[in-house]
Design a protein around this motif. Structure first.
Motif, PDB file in Angstrom:
ATOM      1  N   GLY A  70       0.727  -1.102   0.160  1.00 52.81           N
ATOM      2  CA  GLY A  70      -0.130   0.079   0.099  1.00 52.81           C
ATOM      3  C   GLY A  70       0.786   1.179   0.132  1.00 52.81           C
ATOM      4  N   LEU A  71       1.905   1.196   0.829  1.00 57.55           N
ATOM      5  CA  LEU A  71       2.913   2.544   0.896  1.00 57.55           C
ATOM      6  C   LEU A  71       3.718   2.615  -0.291  1.00 57.55           C
ATOM      7  N   VAL A  72       4.118   1.625  -0.869  1.00 58.97           N
ATOM      8  CA  VAL A  72       4.921   1.896  -2.148  1.00 58.97           C
ATOM      9  C   VAL A  72       3.905   2.252  -3.312  1.00 58.97           C
ATOM     10  N   GLY A  73       2.616   2.050  -3.527  1.00 58.07           N
ATOM     11  CA  GLY A  73       1.736   2.179  -4.485  1.00 58.07           C
ATOM     12  C   GLY A  73       1.233   3.765  -4.123  1.00 58.07           C
ATOM     13  N   VAL A  88      19.145  10.495  -7.848  1.00 59.75           N
ATOM     14  CA  VAL A  88      19.249   8.917  -7.566  1.00 59.75           C
ATOM     15  C   VAL A  88      17.903   8.540  -7.067  1.00 59.75           C
ATOM     16  N   HIS A  89      17.346   9.413  -6.504  1.00 56.22           N
ATOM     17  CA  HIS A  89      15.799   9.248  -5.924  1.00 56.22           C
ATOM     18  C   HIS A  89      15.106   9.028  -7.299  1.00 56.22           C
ATOM     19  N   LYS A  90      15.043   9.780  -8.138  1.00 58.32           N
ATOM     20  CA  LYS A  90      14.234   9.752  -9.252  1.00 58.32           C
ATOM     21  C   LYS A  90      14.557   8.172 -10.055  1.00 58.32           C
ATOM     22  N   LEU A  91      15.951   8.082 -10.228  1.00 55.51           N
ATOM     23  CA  LEU A  91      16.215   6.889 -11.082  1.00 55.51           C
ATOM     24  C   LEU A  91      15.811   5.478 -10.196  1.00 55.51           C
ATOM     25  N   GLY A  92      15.948   5.616  -8.910  1.00 55.28           N
ATOM     26  CA  GLY A  92      15.132   4.500  -8.100  1.00 55.28           C
ATOM     27  C   GLY A  92      14.041   3.832  -8.104  1.00 55.28           C
ATOM     28  N   VAL A  93      13.154   4.979  -8.657  1.00 49.35           N
ATOM     29  CA  VAL A  93      11.864   4.714  -8.965  1.00 49.35           C
ATOM     30  C   VAL A  93      11.610   3.569 -10.087  1.00 49.35           C
ATOM     31  N   ASN A  94      12.463   3.976 -11.262  1.00 52.46           N
ATOM     32  CA  ASN A  94      12.467   3.169 -12.290  1.00 52.46           C
ATOM     33  C   ASN A  94      12.892   1.513 -11.952  1.00 52.46           C
ATOM     34  N   ILE A  95      14.031   1.506 -11.038  1.00 48.55           N
ATOM     35  CA  ILE A  95      14.647   0.381 -10.509  1.00 48.55           C
ATOM     36  C   ILE A  95      13.557  -0.522  -9.799  1.00 48.55           C
ATOM     37  N   LEU A  96      12.820   0.346  -8.852  1.00 49.77           N
ATOM     38  CA  LEU A  96      11.825  -0.372  -8.036  1.00 49.77           C
ATOM     39  C   LEU A  96      10.664  -0.757  -8.950  1.00 49.77           C
ATOM     40  N   LEU A  97      10.053  -0.086  -9.737  1.00 52.82           N
ATOM     41  CA  LEU A  97       9.135  -0.697 -10.718  1.00 52.82           C
ATOM     42  C   LEU A  97       9.345  -1.905 -11.303  1.00 52.82           C
ATOM     43  N   LEU A  98      10.828  -2.154 -11.429  1.00 56.79           N
ATOM     44  CA  LEU A  98      11.134  -3.114 -12.561  1.00 56.79           C
ATOM     45  C   LEU A  98      11.274  -4.378 -11.468  1.00 56.79           C
ATOM     46  N   LEU A  99      11.842  -4.075 -10.300  1.00 57.32           N
ATOM     47  CA  LEU A  99      11.629  -5.152  -9.292  1.00 57.32           C
ATOM     48  C   LEU A  99      10.262  -5.800  -9.025  1.00 57.32           C
ATOM     49  N   VAL A 100       9.439  -4.512  -8.721  1.00 55.58           N
ATOM     50  CA  VAL A 100       7.865  -5.170  -8.710  1.00 55.58           C
ATOM     51  C   VAL A 100       7.385  -5.961  -9.948  1.00 55.58           C
ATOM     52  N   ALA A 101       7.704  -5.465 -11.168  1.00 55.40           N
ATOM     53  CA  ALA A 101       7.373  -6.370 -12.345  1.00 55.40           C
ATOM     54  C   ALA A 101       7.810  -7.477 -12.290  1.00 55.40           C
ATOM     55  N   LEU A 102       9.269  -7.868 -11.810  1.00 53.75           N
ATOM     56  CA  LEU A 102       9.650  -9.279 -11.857  1.00 53.75           C
ATOM     57  C   LEU A 102       9.240 -10.027 -10.532  1.00 53.75           C
TER      58      LEU A 102
END
Length: 213
Positions: A21-24, A139-153
């Motif tokens: 919920g918090l990540v969303g 770095v914070h903005k780049l981390g969003v894309n990395i996090l979304l990739l991990l969520v997709a995996l």
């Protein structure tokens, strides 16, 4: 032959769904520019992550890092068909560590980030970053894309286990129970009061950092 066994305690399950919920919420508020709420969610997420780190040391068996962070030999046995894992399998265990590391990095950089576009909202500790605030923001903005990739995996893994391995991971994280072979020893569980103390310690630590930093 297998039987239904409790493998996930209530604190671990609550952590999982609160994290979802918090990540969303943080993704949505970040995309919409609702930065005040974004920061508040980030502080809550930091307290939740600190709790998980503590619970990973003193919590129930399947929540402990020592239970699911295994070496290459354990991974090879798992790939060869070893299913004697009450909680996370060896590959899933390392995925948990990667996810926690990325989330902590994301929250940590957010604390020191600065909204250079609107100048309305800065991270709670941005005043300590000085000239590094811009780097923290990048770095914070780049981390969003990395996090979304991990969520997709993670979602792909859930589908894979459901379709290929015929193992439903989501219901287990709701009910706390899963089917285990009779030869697998059920895990032990820590008392709920210990989880409450861990949560209080995590919240107190985060509050102290934000207040006195």
């Amino acid at each position: 032959m297998s039987r239904s066994v409790k493998v996930w305690d209530v604190p671990t399950r609550l952590f999982h769904w609160l994290l979802v919920g918090l990540v969303g919420a943080m993704w949505y508020t970040g995309q919409q520019g609702v930065l005040e709420l974004h920061i508040r969610c980030g502080v809550l997420l930091l307290a939740l992550l600190v709790f998980r780190l503590i619970w990973g040391v003193v919590g129930s068996q399947t929540a402990r890092f020592s239970d699911f962070l295994r070496g290459p030999a354990a991974i090879r046995r798992y790939l060869a068909g070893d299913v004697s894992h009450a909680g996370h399998n060896p590959m899933g265990g390392w995925m948990v560590l990667v996810m926690l590391t990325v989330l902590l990095t994301q929250v940590g950089t957010g604390l020191f980030a600065s909204d250079v576009d609107s100048m309305l909202y800065d991270g709670p500790l941005a005043h300590l970053a000085g000239g590094a605030a811009e780097t923290m923001t990048a770095v914070h903005k780049l981390g969003v894309n990395i996090l979304l990739l991990l969520v997709a995996l993670h979602l792909a893994a859930i589908v894979f286990y459901r379709v290929v391995k015929k193992e439903a991971l989501v219901p287990a994280m709701v009910t706390g129970r899963k089917a285990l072979p009779y030869g697998v020893t059920p895990p032990f569980f820590a008392p709920v009061w210990r989880a409450a103390l861990c949560l209080a310690a995590a919240a107190g630590l985060v509050a102290a950092i934000l207040r006195f930093a």
